[in-house]
Design a protein around this motif. Structure first.
Motif, short mmCIF file in Angstrom:
data_model
loop_
_atom_site.label_atom_id
_atom_site.label_comp_id
_atom_site.label_asym_id
_atom_site.label_seq_id
_atom_site.Cartn_x
_atom_site.Cartn_y
_atom_site.Cartn_z
N TYR A 126 0.78 -1.00 0.04
CA TYR A 126 -0.05 0.18 -0.04
C TYR A 126 0.93 1.26 0.01
CZ TYR A 126 -3.43 -3.75 1.03
OH TYR A 126 -4.10 -4.65 1.01
N THR A 127 0.26 2.24 -0.43
CA THR A 127 1.18 3.60 -0.36
C THR A 127 1.27 4.21 0.93
OG1 THR A 127 -0.94 4.80 -0.81
CG2 THR A 127 0.25 4.32 -2.84
N PRO A 128 2.38 5.05 1.28
CA PRO A 128 2.33 5.46 2.55
C PRO A 128 1.44 6.17 3.02
CG PRO A 128 4.51 5.63 1.36
CD PRO A 128 3.48 5.37 0.26
N ASP A 129 0.56 6.79 2.33
CA ASP A 129 -0.71 7.34 2.68
C ASP A 129 -1.77 6.86 2.30
OD1 ASP A 129 -0.47 7.76 0.04
OD2 ASP A 129 -1.00 9.73 -0.09
N THR A 130 -1.90 5.62 2.31
CA THR A 130 -3.06 4.67 1.73
C THR A 130 -4.18 5.03 2.91
OG1 THR A 130 -3.85 2.50 1.19
CG2 THR A 130 -2.47 2.72 3.38
N ILE A 131 -5.36 4.94 2.26
CA ILE A 131 -6.64 5.29 3.03
C ILE A 131 -7.44 3.87 2.89
CG2 ILE A 131 -6.70 7.56 3.02
CD1 ILE A 131 -8.60 7.54 0.86
N TRP A 132 -8.07 3.22 4.02
CA TRP A 132 -8.91 2.21 3.96
C TRP A 132 -10.02 2.49 4.82
CZ3 TRP A 132 -6.41 -3.11 5.84
CH2 TRP A 132 -5.43 -3.49 5.24
N ARG A 133 -10.90 1.79 4.49
CA ARG A 133 -12.22 1.34 5.34
C ARG A 133 -12.48 -0.13 5.14
NH1 ARG A 133 -16.89 -0.47 4.23
NH2 ARG A 133 -17.00 0.24 1.96
N ASN A 134 -12.32 -0.65 6.36
CA ASN A 134 -12.47 -2.03 6.55
C ASN A 134 -13.70 -2.11 7.45
OD1 ASN A 134 -10.49 -4.67 6.27
ND2 ASN A 134 -11.67 -4.77 8.11
N ARG A 135 -14.83 -2.45 7.00
CA ARG A 135 -16.05 -2.61 7.78
C ARG A 135 -16.22 -1.12 8.54
NH1 ARG A 135 -16.86 -8.57 8.90
NH2 ARG A 135 -15.20 -9.54 8.00
N THR A 136 -16.02 -1.17 9.74
CA THR A 136 -16.28 0.08 10.39
C THR A 136 -15.16 0.71 10.84
OG1 THR A 136 -16.75 -0.80 12.49
CG2 THR A 136 -18.65 -0.69 10.94
N SER A 137 -13.81 0.14 10.57
CA SER A 137 -12.51 0.79 10.66
C SER A 137 -12.15 1.58 9.57
CB SER A 137 -11.48 -0.31 11.08
OG SER A 137 -11.96 -0.97 12.16
N PHE A 138 -11.82 3.11 10.10
CA PHE A 138 -11.18 4.08 8.80
C PHE A 138 -9.54 3.87 9.13
CE2 PHE A 138 -15.61 4.49 9.00
CZ PHE A 138 -16.15 4.60 7.82
N LEU A 139 -8.80 3.84 8.30
CA LEU A 139 -7.51 3.72 8.61
C LEU A 139 -6.75 4.80 7.44
CD1 LEU A 139 -6.97 0.05 8.59
CD2 LEU A 139 -7.55 1.53 10.60
N THR A 140 -5.55 5.52 7.89
CA THR A 140 -4.60 6.11 7.14
C THR A 140 -3.30 5.81 7.23
OG1 THR A 140 -6.44 7.97 6.95
CG2 THR A 140 -4.27 8.58 6.30
N GLY A 141 -2.51 5.54 5.97
CA GLY A 141 -1.07 5.12 6.20
C GLY A 141 -0.85 3.83 6.68
N ARG A 142 0.62 3.50 6.24
CA ARG A 142 0.78 2.04 6.43
C ARG A 142 0.97 1.70 7.81
NH1 ARG A 142 6.02 2.18 2.34
NH2 ARG A 142 4.84 1.65 0.43
N ALA A 143 1.35 2.77 8.61
CA ALA A 143 1.32 2.13 10.20
C ALA A 143 0.14 1.70 10.83
CB ALA A 143 2.19 3.33 11.19
N GLU A 144 -1.08 2.60 10.54
CA GLU A 144 -2.12 2.03 10.97
C GLU A 144 -2.77 0.74 10.26
OE1 GLU A 144 -5.40 5.25 10.64
OE2 GLU A 144 -4.00 6.60 11.79
N VAL A 145 -2.26 0.50 9.11
CA VAL A 145 -2.80 -0.94 8.30
C VAL A 145 -2.18 -1.74 9.13
CG1 VAL A 145 -2.43 -1.99 6.27
CG2 VAL A 145 -3.38 0.37 6.13
#
Length: 152
Positions: free
Chosen positions: A35-54
């Motif tokens: 994933y890009t260093p600034d990736t954004i995710w929604r996984n079900r009800t979790s919202f994440l930004t960046g590789r560290a959070e992933v």
């Protein structure tokens, strides 16, 4: 074959199966590098930004989801987007003697020109299953499991 956008059917399919293999390593730091260093995710009800959070999210996921096995199937694609249907199975106990679950869902991926995933949006549901209902038992090739139309 290039795995950079724009995707062809063949390159999209290869990208999906590479992601499947990567996730089946259950190695959060390794997975996060896709994933890009600034990736954004929604996984079900979790919202994440960046590789560290992933990476933190995946560490917590695989502390809970023991014996995790995943299959991803290509659903659709465009120039820089891929949609997948996925199925995973996991147990809530480290020894595998707890409750088994199967997750069903869809993912929407958007890729940067580098080929790294910039955005991942996932919707899914977990269904408790009996051990004899499992598809992905030890030694089974997940890509050869026949998944019926009622599950697709």
């Amino acid at each position: 074959m290039s795995l950079l956008p724009p995707f062809t059917r063949a390159s999209a399919l290869q990208k999906v199966k590479l992601a499947q293999a990567l996730w089946n390593t259950r190695a959060p730091a390794k997975v996060a590098l896709a994933y890009t260093p600034d990736t954004i995710w929604r996984n079900r009800t979790s919202f994440l930004t960046g590789r560290a959070e992933v990476e933190q999210f995946l560490e917590a996921k695989w502390r809970k989801e023991h014996h995790y096995v995943l299959r991803k199937d290509l659903f659709a694609f465009t120039d820089n987007k891929i949609a997948v249907q996925f199925f995973s199975e996991w147990n809530d106990a480290p020894d595998g003697k707890g409750q088994w679950y199967r997750a069903y869902g869809l993912e929407d991926w958007t890729f940067a020109p580098s080929g790294l995933m910039r955005k991942r949006m996932m919707s899914g549901n977990d269904l408790p299953i009996a051990p004899e209902e499992r598809w992905f038992t030890e030694g089974v090739d997940v890509d050869k499991v026949d998944i019926s139309e009622r599950h697709l």
